[in-house]
Design an enzyme around this catalytic site. Structure first.
Site: not given
Ligand SMILES: *Cc1c(COP(=O)(O)O)cnc(C)c1O
Length: 396
Positions: A206, A178, A174, A132, A203, A46, A238
């Site tokens: 990405h 993801s 999101e 997620h 969220d 990522n 990421k």
């Molecule tokens: C990776 C991810 C998370 C978690 O984040 P981390 O910092 O890795 O714990 C939360 N939401 C989404 C959409 C993700 O891809």
């Protein structure tokens, strides 16, 4: 015997082809990943902009270590909150045009914190069904009534508002999903949410670093203000290449979280050096668009080459998801086939993970290819050629 079902559950998973095992990476640099002493061209990271190995980020981290020591030494409300954390929060609030920002040790804990702190007394959460796990688990273990709407389906979301009984309704989606790599219609979701007097939480794990003119993510891309998206979450693990996460919103929201978010209060603050490195990385990403431009070029290049390959192939029950992000899933349909393709690619020196149920719905087992700005067009050519050869082999 106590807990003897642990073994039963493991063997059930193994029989169904869903058992997970970790691979230990010996090192990864310049897109070459070394596992069990073998080297592969890596399409599973990522680290979309190659910031993990950026010299400025490493240098900033070392300077942060010299100034602040290895760890933060305490939770944020004790003495763990430092100038380094404050500088990162202030920078982000300013760049994102939000009143305030709060740092978390991970995106996982930020999502859990939002659900548990805001819904200790009940309320309603309407979440995209592909959110997620960290958010969905947080929501289902909170006091909120959780309802999931069909992926990116505004009509279904609209119908769910009719069922909301409480005053406090949070809609969650999101920026870039993801596992599918596609994007939510965030502007429409923001509008319908505010019409229904709810709050939207985005969220952007990405999207942050990758989307928008300065890489500030989905909010920048669609010009979404704090009132459009009262809760904006992003992560640093990421595209930013470090680790940790943030929540941005009103001063009231952040003050509330400082007082009530147990994941924040009862966890040792992020190492300050990590905050220093993260701030360097973000400001580099904001001020340099070259990596983003190259990433988007690579995405288009991959899609063109892959479409040409599949256009010729006899095998048609496999398809490339409709994604314009760095996440390019090839849906193959069964866990066995996903694993066999992943292994056939590894035989050819290409590392692409198989993603299986329960991470994705049954029947949508896939190869999940992730592209980076650091891939060359030769790398992408090699990848698509290897997919073609592996397909012939696995299908036969
Ligand atoms: C990776 C991810 C998370 C978690 O984040 P981390 O910092 O890795 O714990 C939360 N939401 C989404 C959409 C993700 O891809």
């Amino acid at each position: 015997m106590a807990f003897d079902w642990l073994e039963t559950q493991l063997s059930e998973r193994a029989e169904q082809g869903y058992l997970r095992q970790r691979k230990c990476q010996q090192y990864e640099k310049d897109n070459i990943i070394c596992i069990n002493d073998a080297h592969y061209l890596n399409f599973s990271s990522n680290d979309y902009l190659g910031m993990r190995h950026h010299e400025g980020v490493l240098q900033a981290w070392v300077e942060g270590l010299a100034q602040f020591g290895a760890g933060s030494g305490a939770s944020p409300l004790v003495t763990g909150h430092t100038q380094a954390h404050l500088a990162l929060e202030t920078y982000l609030a300013d760049a994102l045009d939000r009143e305030a920002v709060l740092l978390f040790n991970s995106g996982f804990s930020a999502n859990q914190a939002i659900c548990q702190a805001l819904f200790a007394q009940g309320g309603d959460i309407l979440a995209d069904r592909l959110m997620h796990a960290s958010f969905l688990d947080g929501a289902s273990s909170s006091k909120a009534q959780l309802r999931r709407f069909k992926h990116n389906d505004i009509k279904h979301l609209a119908s769910l508002f009719e069922k909301v009984k409480s005053q406090d309704c949070l809609v969650a989606t999101e920026g870039v999903f993801s596992m599918d790599g596609d994007s939510a219609p965030v502007r429409e979701i923001a509008d319908i949410t505010s019409t229904n007097k709810g709050w939207l939480m985005l969220d952007d794990a990405h999207g942050f670093g990758v989307l928008g003119e300065h890489g500030l993510g989905t909010a920048e891309l669609h010009n979404l203000s704090q009132s459009d998206v009262p809760i904006l979450m992003g992560t640093f693990g990421k595209a930013i290449g470090t680790g940790g996460a943030f929540i941005a919103g009103s001063q009231t929201l952040i003050d509330y979280l400082v007082n009530y978010a147990r994941h924040y209060i009862y966890s040792t603050a992020m190492p300050p050096s990590q905050a220093v490195a993260t701030l360097f990385s973000i400001s580099h990403v904001v001020n340099n668009g070259d990596g983003r431009a190259k990433l988007h070029e690579n995405i288009a290049d991959f899609r063109d080459r892959f479409s040409a390959l599949i256009g010729q192939a006899s095998e048609s029950d496999l398809y490339l998801a409709d994604s314009h992000s760095a996440i390019q899933p090839v849906i193959v349909g069964t866990p066995e086939k996903a694993l066999a393709l992943s292994e056939a690619l590894a035989q050819r020196g290409i590392w692409v993970p198989a993603i299986r149920y329960p991470t994705v719905p049954k029947g949508e087992d896939r190869l999940r290819i992730t592209l980076s700005a650091t891939h060359t067009s030769k790398d992408i050519e090699v990848l698509v050629d290897a997919i073609g050869l592996s397909l012939e082999e696995v299908v036969k």
